[in-house]
Design a protein around this motif. Structure first.
Motif, short mmCIF file in Angstrom:
data_model
loop_
_atom_site.label_atom_id
_atom_site.label_comp_id
_atom_site.label_asym_id
_atom_site.label_seq_id
_atom_site.Cartn_x
_atom_site.Cartn_y
_atom_site.Cartn_z
N LYS A 178 40.56 35.11 39.66
CA LYS A 178 41.13 36.38 39.20
C LYS A 178 42.15 36.18 38.08
O LYS A 178 42.23 36.99 37.17
CB LYS A 178 41.77 37.12 40.37
N THR A 179 42.94 35.11 38.19
CA THR A 179 43.97 34.83 37.18
C THR A 179 43.90 33.34 36.83
O THR A 179 43.27 32.55 37.53
CB THR A 179 45.38 35.15 37.70
N THR A 182 44.34 29.81 37.03
CA THR A 182 44.63 29.17 38.31
C THR A 182 44.72 27.66 38.17
O THR A 182 43.80 27.02 37.66
CB THR A 182 43.53 29.52 39.34
N GLN A 203 39.69 29.26 34.56
CA GLN A 203 39.78 30.48 33.76
C GLN A 203 39.41 31.72 34.57
O GLN A 203 38.52 31.68 35.44
CB GLN A 203 38.85 30.38 32.55
N PRO A 204 40.07 32.86 34.29
CA PRO A 204 39.72 34.12 34.96
C PRO A 204 38.25 34.45 34.72
O PRO A 204 37.71 34.26 33.63
CB PRO A 204 40.64 35.14 34.29
N HIS A 260 44.65 33.64 44.34
CA HIS A 260 44.13 33.65 42.97
C HIS A 260 42.62 33.92 42.89
O HIS A 260 42.05 33.88 41.82
CB HIS A 260 44.41 32.31 42.28
#
Length: 342
Positions: free
Chosen positions: A195-196, A198, A216-217, A248
């Motif tokens: 999601k973000t 990480t 990577q998101p 995350h």
């Protein structure tokens, strides 16, 4: 040379005019106490010797042997063989019958039994924790194995006989442990979508990492284990010694989050190569290879090994995979020193 041959040689030495007790026992591990061996004249007087077989505590190990003869005749000892014991001392030994009644005492010691090997095993990481422990003792004596204390781990269970007797067969006892900070674990074969941005950590709950690359998101990864810590946080394993926090990710147990590859994927992005490369993971560790990209584990290769690459492909997330000859697929980020470099 058998024990009887050694005894006879020692007796002959004792009867030499210039022989000493030291020369008779040189090189022998058993202690021998010999009575007067002056050669007697042979007569027709009956003689009897009882040969006792005792352990170190003075207990009879078997019925005494009886050796009959005439005074002046040479003594012929019976075969010395007590199962599970070896001879350590002889008392009253003579070469000839010297009197009507006499006794020889053979003292034995138990032989050593085969060892009991004890291993401490991390049940989740599937690896040994610390060095194996070996228990030793004499045959048919009891043993009791206790679980070793392993710092940072808690004992779960054991496999193998914790008590018993030493025998002629080696035994193994396994103790299974879990990280003391881990409250619950389960295998996870789902996928997570990041999601973000990480960071990847070397173990659950870590606050620092040597992994420079962040996930990577929007990218998707397969997970292999889920761990809930005692602080109530949950972590997912996305590779060997590679963990990400649940906060995350978005989890699915299906394949809905798998990358959707273009229709011409196999012909446009997959092609054979003739290269070598060096596996770059964590010194002293091994990295998993896969049956197919994002698929199941196939085997492992150690950090630092030079491998032969026979295929290269890329998915629409930009992740490059190489097929290692005879070893399955490996993400390109775990390979360095490609030769040729393209």
């Amino acid at each position: 040379m058998s024990i009887l041959d050694r005894i006879k040689s020692m007796l002959r030495a004792l009867n030499q005019p210039n022989a000493s007790a030291d020369s008779a026992s040189a090189g022998d591990l058993t202690a021998v106490s010999a009575s007067d061996d002056t050669t007697p004249s042979v007569n027709h007087t009956d003689a009897l010797i009882l040969v006792h077989h005792l352990d170190s505590a003075g207990n009879e190990l078997q019925a005494p042997d009886m050796i009959a003869g005439k005074i002046g005749e040479e003594i012929h000892l019976p075969a010395v063989n007590v199962a599970g014991y070896h001879l350590v001392h002889i008392d009253g030994l003579t070469r000839w019958f010297t009197k009507p009644q006499a006794r020889i005492v053979l003292t034995y010691e138990r032989q050593a039994g085969q060892p009991i090997w004890v291993y401490a095993y991390d049940i989740d990481q599937r690896q040994l924790i610390g060095r194996p422990t070996m228990y030793r003792g004499q045959l048919k004596t009891p043993y009791k194995v206790t679980a070793p204390t392993v710092a940072g781990f808690k004992l779960l269970r054991s496999v193998g006989d914790l008590t018993g007797e030493y025998t002629t067969t080696s035994k193994t006892v396994l103790f299974f442990y879990r990280n003391a900070n881990w409250q619950q674990t389960d295998l996870s074969t789902g996928f997570v979508q990041i999601k973000t941005l990480t960071a990847v950590y070397p173990y659950p709950g870590a606050t620092t990492t040597n992994y420079l690359t962040k996930l990577q998101p929007g990218s998707t990864y397969k997970t292999y284990m889920r761990v809930r810590l005692i602080d109530k946080t949950t972590w997912y394993a996305v590779g060997d010694d590679q963990w990400i926090a649940e906060s995350h990710v978005q989890l699915t147990t299906g394949v809905a989050l798998l990358p959707q590859l273009p229709a011409g994927y196999r012909t446009q992005s997959k092609h054979p190569v003739q290269q070598t490369g060096v596996v770059s993971f964590v010194p002293g560790k091994r990295v998993h290879t896969y049956l197919e990209p994002y698929g199941r584990y196939l085997t492992t290769v150690p950090h630092g090994e030079r491998v032969t690459l026979i295929e290269r492909l890329a998915d629409d997330n930009g992740v490059v995979w190489y097929r290692v000859k005879g070893r399955g697929y490996l993400p390109g980020r775990y390979l360095t020193q490609l030769d040729p470099p393209y």
